[in-house]
Design a protein around this motif. Structure first.
Motif, short mmCIF file in Angstrom:
data_model
loop_
_atom_site.label_atom_id
_atom_site.label_comp_id
_atom_site.label_asym_id
_atom_site.label_seq_id
_atom_site.Cartn_x
_atom_site.Cartn_y
_atom_site.Cartn_z
N TYR A 130 171.61 95.22 -43.91
CA TYR A 130 171.05 94.15 -43.10
C TYR A 130 171.86 92.87 -43.22
O TYR A 130 172.58 92.65 -44.20
CB TYR A 130 169.62 93.81 -43.58
CG TYR A 130 168.63 94.92 -43.40
CD1 TYR A 130 168.13 95.23 -42.14
CD2 TYR A 130 168.17 95.65 -44.49
CE1 TYR A 130 167.20 96.24 -41.98
CE2 TYR A 130 167.24 96.66 -44.35
CZ TYR A 130 166.76 96.96 -43.08
OH TYR A 130 165.84 97.95 -42.93
N LYS A 131 171.71 92.06 -42.20
CA LYS A 131 172.16 90.67 -42.29
C LYS A 131 170.89 89.89 -42.63
O LYS A 131 169.96 89.83 -41.83
CB LYS A 131 172.73 90.22 -40.94
CG LYS A 131 173.49 88.97 -41.05
CD LYS A 131 174.84 89.08 -40.31
CE LYS A 131 175.80 88.03 -40.83
NZ LYS A 131 177.03 88.60 -41.33
N VAL A 132 170.83 89.34 -43.84
CA VAL A 132 169.61 88.67 -44.29
C VAL A 132 169.82 87.16 -44.24
O VAL A 132 170.77 86.64 -44.82
CB VAL A 132 169.24 89.08 -45.73
CG1 VAL A 132 167.89 88.49 -46.12
CG2 VAL A 132 169.22 90.60 -45.87
N PHE A 133 168.94 86.48 -43.52
CA PHE A 133 168.99 85.03 -43.49
C PHE A 133 167.87 84.47 -44.35
O PHE A 133 166.70 84.68 -44.05
CB PHE A 133 168.85 84.51 -42.06
CG PHE A 133 170.03 84.88 -41.19
CD1 PHE A 133 171.17 84.09 -41.19
CD2 PHE A 133 170.00 86.03 -40.40
CE1 PHE A 133 172.26 84.43 -40.40
CE2 PHE A 133 171.09 86.38 -39.61
CZ PHE A 133 172.23 85.58 -39.62
N VAL A 134 168.25 83.79 -45.40
CA VAL A 134 167.25 83.13 -46.24
C VAL A 134 167.21 81.67 -45.81
O VAL A 134 168.17 80.93 -46.00
CB VAL A 134 167.62 83.23 -47.73
CG1 VAL A 134 166.64 82.42 -48.58
CG2 VAL A 134 167.64 84.69 -48.17
N VAL A 135 166.12 81.28 -45.18
CA VAL A 135 165.99 79.89 -44.74
C VAL A 135 165.14 79.17 -45.76
O VAL A 135 163.91 79.31 -45.80
CB VAL A 135 165.35 79.81 -43.34
CG1 VAL A 135 165.27 78.35 -42.88
CG2 VAL A 135 166.14 80.65 -42.34
N ASP A 136 165.81 78.42 -46.63
CA ASP A 136 165.11 77.75 -47.73
C ASP A 136 164.63 76.37 -47.30
O ASP A 136 165.24 75.76 -46.43
CB ASP A 136 166.07 77.64 -48.93
CG ASP A 136 165.32 77.68 -50.25
OD1 ASP A 136 164.07 77.73 -50.22
OD2 ASP A 136 165.97 77.67 -51.30
N GLU A 137 163.56 75.91 -47.92
CA GLU A 137 162.95 74.63 -47.53
C GLU A 137 162.66 74.65 -46.02
O GLU A 137 162.95 73.69 -45.30
CB GLU A 137 163.86 73.44 -47.87
CG GLU A 137 164.42 73.44 -49.29
CD GLU A 137 163.35 73.27 -50.36
OE1 GLU A 137 162.28 72.71 -50.06
OE2 GLU A 137 163.57 73.73 -51.49
#
Ligand SMILES: Nc1ncnc2c1ncn2[C@@H]1O[C@H](COP(=O)(O)OP(=O)(O)OP(=O)(O)O)[C@@H](O)[C@H]1O
Ligand SMILES: [Mg+2]
Ligand SMILES: [Zn+2]
Length: 412
Positions: A130-137
């Motif tokens: 997968y292409k994982v996008f972690v959108v923090d805050e």
């Protein structure tokens, strides 16, 4: 000279869900979903500061992309293998993976950043599942930013995964939030935190004095990161003997347990002279009177618990050392349930009055005067306290575990 050491909370950042403490209500179902292949395209991790959201988002990314030790794993796992290229790259101190993109919305939450993310999402993963996008805050993503992401989160390509992490889930656009599986993180309970800190000190080889870790837990307020920072600071200032109670107390500004013992014993004995001598010591030693009242209130609460649950107190007050508990049992018995409960009320009221008071010492002294004078309180509590005292003097045993005796049982 050695350079600065890496902070504890960075050195001990968990790398798999099994190492995340106090969030089993989140990690258990997540792991179950990973094991059974029921993964969603978007997750929302919410909760207070420093309790594992970002950490868990990274672990989730690691689980999603783990290829297994021989590189043949067919799908996500609930326990990253730790040896495949993806796992190695995403490990603590690793370089990061091309297929896991971490976006700090605090600095990259604008509409242009969202468009760029959208662009990147159209490409297939470079190597991994997968292409994982972690959108923090994630609460910092602007409304336009969210709108730019909307389509992508609604109908993501097969290979795209989102993990939003935030302290304020309400600020995440509703239409996005409703596309996610929402996992609310909690403050970590004192018991779990205490055990964790113990194992950590052991691993670090730092001896820690009796009663120190409960102070750390208290100062950390349920945030693992804050607790680790406090512990770090105590360890940094410790000598060869390790972290001792006296230093911890004075650094953290808590009231020494012996001062609380003294004042409670003096109250129980009705010994005004000793009570006011403690007040003197509190002020002379530079303690904040307000903090002292807070700590006294906490002690009274503990005594109420000890008195109410009797033998079961050990289980409730797990952080209290044994000898302290023995002293507290004695104190609870000599004050009696009604007096304890009245004292807690009086201390609580005093605490409220002390906010912004110009002479906190005066308020502390007035509080002590009231505590010494149950007679001044004509209400039911004052009467109960007086009755308790009389009975104690006469040697009449308490009638029930909680000493409840004012209200007669209704006739059946
Ligand atoms: N549940 C936990 N179990 C073990 N360690 C934890 C846990 N939560 C936090 N920590 C420790 O605290 C550090 C910070 O945690 P993390 O970055 O995940 O917090 P967060 O919830 O994202 O906080 P913030 O809202 O401030 O971003 C981690 O590196 C780890 O050492
Ligand atoms: Mg975070
Ligand atoms: Zn792996």
């Amino acid at each position: 000279m050695a350079g600065p050491t890496l902070a504890l909370y960075r050195r001990y950042r968990p790398e798999s869900f099994a190492d995340v403490i106090g969030q089993e209500h989140v990690t258990d179902p997540l792991r179950q979903a990973l094991r059974t292949g029921r993964v969603n395209h978007a997750y929302l991790f919410s909760g207070p500061r420093g309790c594992g959201k970002t950490t868990s988002a990274r672990i989730l990314a690691r689980c999603l992309n783990c290829a297994g030790p021989d590189g043949t794993a067919q799908g996500p796992t609930d326990t990253p293998c730790g040896v495949c290229p993806s796992c190695v790259e995403l490990a603590r101190g690793g370089p990061g993976s091309l297929d896991v993109v971490e976006i700090d919305a605090a600095s990259h939450g604008g509409v242009d950043d969202a468009r760029e993310l959208r662009e990147r999402a159209t490409f297939a993963p470079a190597r991994d599942r997968y292409k994982v996008f972690v959108v923090d805050e994630a609460h910092m993503v602007s409304p336009q930013g969210f709108n730019a992401l909307l389509k992508l989160v609604e109908e993501p390509p097969e290979h795209v995964m989102f993990v939003f992490a935030t302290t304020e889930p309400d600020k995440v656009l509703g239409t996005i939030r409703s596309r996610t599986h929402h996992y609310p993180f909690h403050l970590v309970p004192p018991e779990a935190l205490l055990r964790y800190l113990e194992t950590l000190c052991e691993a670090e080889g730092v001896p820690v004095g009796k009663g120190v870790l409960p102070l750390v837990v208290r100062a950390g307020g349920g945030s693992v990161r804050d607790s680790l920072s406090v512990l770090d600071q105590l360890i940094a200032g410790a000598d060869d003997g390790g972290v001792d109670y006296e230093r911890a107390i004075s650094l953290l500004g808590y009231t020494h347990a012996s001062l609380l013992d003294d004042v409670v014993d003096a109250l129980a004995a009705g010994d005004g002279g000793s009570v006011f001598r403690v007040v003197d010591r509190v002020v002379e030693s530079g303690h904040d009177p307000r903090r002292f009242v807070e700590d006294l209130l906490e002690r009274l609460r503990d005594l109420v618990v000890v008195r109410a649950v009797g033998e079961g107190a050990r289980a409730v007050l797990r952080a209290v050392p044994d000898d302290q508990l023995t002293r507290m049992r004695r104190q609870a018995d000599s004050l009696g349930a009604a007096e304890l409960s009245r004292a807690a009320d009086v201390a609580n009221a005093a605490l409220t009055e002390m906010v912004g008071a110009t002479s906190p010492r005066l308020h502390l002294e007035l509080l002590c005067a009231r505590l010494l004078l149950p007679v001044a309180d004509a209400g039911e509590r004052g009467l109960g306290a007086r009755l308790d005292r009389l009975e104690r003097r006469l040697g009449v045993p308490a009638t029930g575990p909680a000493g409840v005796r004012l209200a007669p049982a209704p006739a059946a």
